[in-house]
Design a protein around this motif. Sequence first.
Motif, PDB file in Angstrom:
ATOM      1  N   ARG A  14       0.642  -1.095   0.254  1.00  0.00           N
ATOM      2  CA  ARG A  14      -0.090   0.208  -0.076  1.00  0.00           C
ATOM      3  C   ARG A  14       0.946   1.032   0.020  1.00  0.00           C
ATOM      4  NH1 ARG A  14      -2.683  -3.932   3.106  1.00  0.00           N
ATOM      5  NH2 ARG A  14      -4.566  -3.971   2.940  1.00  0.00           N
ATOM      6  N   GLY A  15       2.003   1.335   0.968  1.00  0.00           N
ATOM      7  CA  GLY A  15       2.350   2.367   1.088  1.00  0.00           C
ATOM      8  C   GLY A  15       4.467   2.467  -0.166  1.00  0.00           C
ATOM      9  N   GLY A  16       4.075   1.445  -0.937  1.00  0.00           N
ATOM     10  CA  GLY A  16       5.350   2.157  -2.076  1.00  0.00           C
ATOM     11  C   GLY A  16       4.797   2.931  -2.896  1.00  0.00           C
ATOM     12  N   ARG A  69       3.736  -1.688  -6.974  1.00  0.00           N
ATOM     13  CA  ARG A  69       4.194  -0.968  -6.079  1.00  0.00           C
ATOM     14  C   ARG A  69       5.553  -1.066  -5.666  1.00  0.00           C
ATOM     15  NH1 ARG A  69       0.837   3.543  -6.024  1.00  0.00           N
ATOM     16  NH2 ARG A  69       1.416   3.614  -3.721  1.00  0.00           N
ATOM     17  N   LEU A  70       6.158  -0.428  -5.338  1.00  0.00           N
ATOM     18  CA  LEU A  70       7.799  -0.914  -4.889  1.00  0.00           C
ATOM     19  C   LEU A  70       8.481  -0.252  -3.426  1.00  0.00           C
ATOM     20  CD1 LEU A  70      10.593  -1.807  -6.601  1.00  0.00           C
ATOM     21  CD2 LEU A  70      11.526   0.261  -6.343  1.00  0.00           C
ATOM     22  N   ASP A 116      10.904   0.394  -0.860  1.00  0.00           N
ATOM     23  CA  ASP A 116      12.723   0.134  -1.331  1.00  0.00           C
ATOM     24  C   ASP A 116      12.999  -0.824  -0.166  1.00  0.00           C
ATOM     25  OD1 ASP A 116      12.474   1.804   1.810  1.00  0.00           O
ATOM     26  OD2 ASP A 116      12.198   3.612   0.227  1.00  0.00           O
ATOM     27  N   ALA A 117      14.592  -1.125   0.330  1.00  0.00           N
ATOM     28  CA  ALA A 117      14.947  -1.803   0.421  1.00  0.00           C
ATOM     29  C   ALA A 117      14.888  -1.698   2.422  1.00  0.00           C
ATOM     30  CB  ALA A 117      16.642  -1.489   0.474  1.00  0.00           C
ATOM     31  N   LYS A 118      15.022  -0.125   2.541  1.00  0.00           N
ATOM     32  CA  LYS A 118      14.708  -0.012   4.052  1.00  0.00           C
ATOM     33  C   LYS A 118      13.285  -0.560   4.345  1.00  0.00           C
ATOM     34  CE  LYS A 118      14.337   3.976   7.184  1.00  0.00           C
ATOM     35  NZ  LYS A 118      13.170   4.407   7.240  1.00  0.00           N
ATOM     36  N   ARG A 119      12.042  -0.219   3.686  1.00  0.00           N
ATOM     37  CA  ARG A 119      11.176  -0.796   3.922  1.00  0.00           C
ATOM     38  C   ARG A 119      10.638  -2.319   3.692  1.00  0.00           C
ATOM     39  NH1 ARG A 119       6.494   1.665   7.370  1.00  0.00           N
ATOM     40  NH2 ARG A 119       4.878   1.068   5.957  1.00  0.00           N
ATOM     41  N   VAL A 120      11.639  -2.861   3.174  1.00  0.00           N
ATOM     42  CA  VAL A 120      11.220  -3.848   3.194  1.00  0.00           C
ATOM     43  C   VAL A 120      11.869  -4.887   3.947  1.00  0.00           C
ATOM     44  CG1 VAL A 120      12.701  -6.005   2.162  1.00  0.00           C
ATOM     45  CG2 VAL A 120      11.220  -4.766   0.854  1.00  0.00           C
ATOM     46  N   THR A 121      13.341  -4.364   4.920  1.00  0.00           N
ATOM     47  CA  THR A 121      13.374  -4.797   6.250  1.00  0.00           C
ATOM     48  C   THR A 121      12.625  -4.159   6.939  1.00  0.00           C
ATOM     49  OG1 THR A 121      15.798  -3.952   5.458  1.00  0.00           O
ATOM     50  CG2 THR A 121      15.216  -3.664   7.401  1.00  0.00           C
TER      51      THR A 121
END
Length: 178
Positions: free
Chosen positions: A71-73, A86-87, A89-94
């Motif tokens: 949702r926030g990507g 939606r992408l 980023d690596a920070k959000r993935v963590t």
Amino acid sequence: MAAMHVVLCALSPARQKMLEEEPELLDEVLSSRREVAIPGLLDLGNAWDALDRLVTAGKLEGPLADAVLGRGGRPFGVRGAIGRPRLLDAKRVTEIATALDALPADVVRQRYKLLAGKNVHGDYAKDVPEPDDPAYLKQKVKETTDREIAELEAVFKQLRDTYAKAAAANHAVVVSVA
């Protein structure tokens, strides 16, 4: 109506750059998932809606709200039949990996009742026993419930593992509804 699927794909910085330069390639990658194994790709199949409801428990903000539907990507790639991917980023993935890891191992079993009485894609938790149902019907519903919980637990484990591996490799994740 065709079944909707949610597909997640981890993107290394190099893969992300390539897809940003040629956004139409993302559709090709996602389409080829049925013919070849694609590292970092997870097709949630029909379980996406149930899984989203179980993971978020109705809270549509924070890292868990992004785990299934991103949702926030930020919009990424070419618009498909059901919006743009939606992408994350690596920070959000963590952050998502950490939040998923913090959920109890039996989160699916604990929250499964949240699906009852809802119109859930994939028809999860569609059968609810009535107090006056005969024993054989109650048993049938229990068997269906146990099977669905086992399916959702397996997909939840794959979701958790996908984010953990992507986070460990400092990869972004693209979420596509197809």
